[in-house]
Structures are given as C-alpha cells and as structure tokens.
Design a protein around this motif. Structure first.
Motif, short mmCIF file in Angstrom:
data_model
loop_
_atom_site.label_atom_id
_atom_site.label_comp_id
_atom_site.label_asym_id
_atom_site.label_seq_id
_atom_site.Cartn_x
_atom_site.Cartn_y
_atom_site.Cartn_z
N VAL A 2 0.29 8.49 22.79
CA VAL A 2 0.45 8.24 21.35
C VAL A 2 1.84 7.66 21.11
N LEU A 3 1.86 6.52 20.46
CA LEU A 3 3.13 5.87 20.16
C LEU A 3 3.52 6.18 18.72
N LYS A 4 4.78 6.55 18.57
CA LYS A 4 5.27 6.85 17.22
C LYS A 4 6.50 5.99 16.97
N VAL A 5 6.41 5.17 15.95
CA VAL A 5 7.53 4.27 15.63
C VAL A 5 8.07 4.67 14.26
N VAL A 6 9.38 4.92 14.21
CA VAL A 6 10.00 5.24 12.92
C VAL A 6 10.71 3.99 12.41
N LEU A 7 10.38 3.62 11.20
CA LEU A 7 10.95 2.42 10.59
C LEU A 7 11.82 2.83 9.40
N PRO A 8 13.10 3.04 9.65
CA PRO A 8 13.96 3.51 8.56
C PRO A 8 14.16 2.41 7.52
N LYS A 9 14.37 2.88 6.30
CA LYS A 9 14.61 1.91 5.22
C LYS A 9 16.07 1.51 5.19
N VAL A 10 16.29 0.32 4.78
CA VAL A 10 17.67 -0.16 4.63
C VAL A 10 18.34 0.67 3.55
N GLU A 11 19.55 1.13 3.87
CA GLU A 11 20.25 1.93 2.86
C GLU A 11 20.71 1.03 1.74
N ARG A 12 20.41 1.50 0.55
CA ARG A 12 20.79 0.72 -0.63
C ARG A 12 22.29 0.81 -0.82
N THR A 13 22.92 -0.31 -0.98
CA THR A 13 24.36 -0.28 -1.22
C THR A 13 24.62 -0.19 -2.72
N GLU A 14 25.73 0.43 -3.04
CA GLU A 14 26.11 0.58 -4.45
C GLU A 14 26.37 -0.81 -5.04
N PRO A 15 25.97 -0.99 -6.29
CA PRO A 15 26.27 -2.28 -6.90
C PRO A 15 27.78 -2.48 -6.99
N ARG A 16 28.24 -3.64 -6.66
CA ARG A 16 29.68 -3.89 -6.63
C ARG A 16 30.04 -4.77 -7.83
N LYS A 17 31.06 -4.34 -8.46
CA LYS A 17 31.52 -5.12 -9.63
C LYS A 17 32.30 -6.33 -9.13
N ILE A 18 32.04 -7.44 -9.72
CA ILE A 18 32.78 -8.64 -9.33
C ILE A 18 33.76 -8.99 -10.44
N ASN A 19 35.01 -9.07 -10.03
CA ASN A 19 36.02 -9.38 -11.04
C ASN A 19 35.98 -10.85 -11.42
#
Lengths: 147, 138
Positions: B116-133
């Motif tokens: 039995v093959l088990k593959v874990v596909l983690p989600k991309v971690e969401r980055t905090e929105p960055r304010k642009i000056n």
C-alpha cells in the motif's frame, strides 16, 4: 481521380473514435480498469503436477489481520482491512475496500492439509497446497438382491 | 466535481497493453490501482493499493503539476501449470494525478507498506499579506 478504397472508409470511424476518446478523457469519472465493485480479495488458483497454488491480492494486510483455515475441502480466508481513521466527510475519493471480508473456496481435489504453506509478502498472499496422493479406487461389492 | 478539480484530479489511465521493449519481450498488462484520497491535517493523503510492488519497483514522479505512480509487478506464478482459474490479472500499476498549486511539491512524501502506497501532499503555507509602501511622487 478519387477511388474508393476500403482502407479509407475507416478514416471517418477513426475520427469519431478519437473524438469520443477526447470527450471521455475530459470527463472525470472512474476510469475503466479500476478494480472496483468486485469480490475482495480477488483470488487466482493454479494447478501443478503435485500441488495447487493460490494467490490473493491483500494489500495492506499483515499476518495478524489474516485468518486461514481448512476443513473438509473448503479453504477459508478471512480478515479485516482497517482503514485509516478518517471521517467520511474528509474523503474525496474512496475506491479501496474497507472492512471485514471472507472467502470460502472449494478445493477441487484432496490436499494434504498439514502440508499447507502460506506466505504474505508485499500484500500478496501465496498458499501452496500439496495434492494428496491418489487414493486407489475401492471396489464396492454389490450384493445380489432377492432370495 | 469542480471542488475536486481544485486539488487533485486522478487522470484516466485506461487499462492498456504496454508496448513490448527489447529488454522485456513479453507483453505486460497494465492496471489502474484503486485509490483513496482524503484530507488530513498534514494535507491531502493519497492511498493506493499496489499488491506485489516493492520499493525498487515503484516509481513516483512529479513533473510540472502531474504526479505519476508506476509500480512494476514481476510475474510471481511459476510456469508449467496444468490449469488455472484467474479472478485478477497480474500486471503493472499506473495512475497519474493533476496536482493543484495548493500542493507544496517540495514537501511531498511517500511510504510503501505491505503493498500500500501512501503519499502525503502538504498544502503550501499561506503567507501573510504584505503591505507595500507607496512613495508619494514629487
């Protein structure tokens, strides 16, 4: 000058085939060939000169999940295939067999029950059943009826 | 159906014959293994039944956004049988999936256990929105 040839007559059919393939390919239904909706586990049975070989696909099963027994020419395989503990809501797709299963297989010939050998490797079960030596046919005396 | 398209889409790999190559002159059968896909805290988990496949004979590949698994099963039934009754065919396993951008390709990990093959596909971690000056122009 266009000449009709049988070879060309099939081209239209091939186009149609391709078109249907393309349509089917874009749909997201269970592909053919998936081993679904059938007896679990699937069992193959082979006969050799002096033994039988039984193979079964039991992916994920370990020795302790499996129970084998033989009685009166019937080989019984049973077990429990436990799934990961996941709530049904979290399943996106579920094609693999889960739960308890049992197969009773009638053996076609006499086997030496003590000589059975079974191994489970990489989810494949193999059972070797040596054939019992031919029993010489026994004549049954027929008594004459009447006085 | 759309919801599923977002993350992991099994591709249709119809059962077919693999063309014989010089190293393997015999025709090999190819099957689509049954799979489960579920969500877990680690991400999406893909489980596939590959009975008879060993670690050496398993290929798991991500190319672009396509995850392909191919397991080779060597014939394990000796020749010379007098008779046979088969409920399943012995052959290789192939299936592929389209991954969404939500899957972190770098952190995909897999385990093979008892076929039995088990593959874990983690989600991309969401980055905090960055304010642009924004600088005021002159």
């Amino acid at each position: 000058m266009p000449v009709f040839r049988w070879g060309n007559a099939w081209d239209a059919f091939r186009d149609l085939e391709r078109e249907v393939d393309r349509l089917m390919g874009s749909m997201n239904f269970t592909p053919q060939g998936v081993r679904l909706g059938r007896t679990f586990p699937a069992v193959n049975f082979y006969e050799y000169e002096d033994h039988f070989l039984l193979t079964a696909e039991l992916p994920g099963m370990t020795k302790s999940d499996l129970d084998l027994s033989i009685a009166q020419g019937v080989l019984t395989l049973k077990g429990d295939r436990r799934a990961d503990e996941v709530s049904d809501n979290n399943y996106r797709r579920s094609e693999r067999y889960r739960g308890q299963w049992q197969r009773n297989l009638n053996l076609p010939d006499r086997v030496i029950e003590e000589g059975l050998k079974a191994e489970l490797v990489n989810g494949l079960l193999k059972i070797t059943l040596p054939k019992a030596p031919e029993v010489t046919p026994r004549q049954i005396p027929i008594q004459e009826g009447g006085e | 159906m759309n919801e599923m398209n977002n993350e992991l889409v099994p591709q249709n790999d119809p059962e077919r014959m693999v063309p014989a190559t010089s190293e393997a002159p015999e025709q090999r059968l190819l099957f689509t293994p049954p799979i489960d896909i579920y969500e877990s805290e680690e991400g999406l988990v893909l489980v596939a039944d590959l009975p008879g496949v060993t670690l050496e004979n398993l290929e798991l590949q991500v190319q672009d956004n396509k995850l392909t698994l191919f397991g080779r099963v060597n014939r394990y039934v000796p020749e010379g049988m007098l008779g046979q009754h088969e409920e399943y065919g012995v052959g290789d396993f192939l299936r592929s999936f389209i991954l969404s951008d939500e899957v972190d390709h770098e952190r995909i990990n897999a385990k093979l256990n008892n076929g039995v093959l088990k593959v874990v596909l983690p989600k991309v971690e969401r980055t905090e929105p960055r304010k642009i000056n924004i600088d005021e122009g002159e």
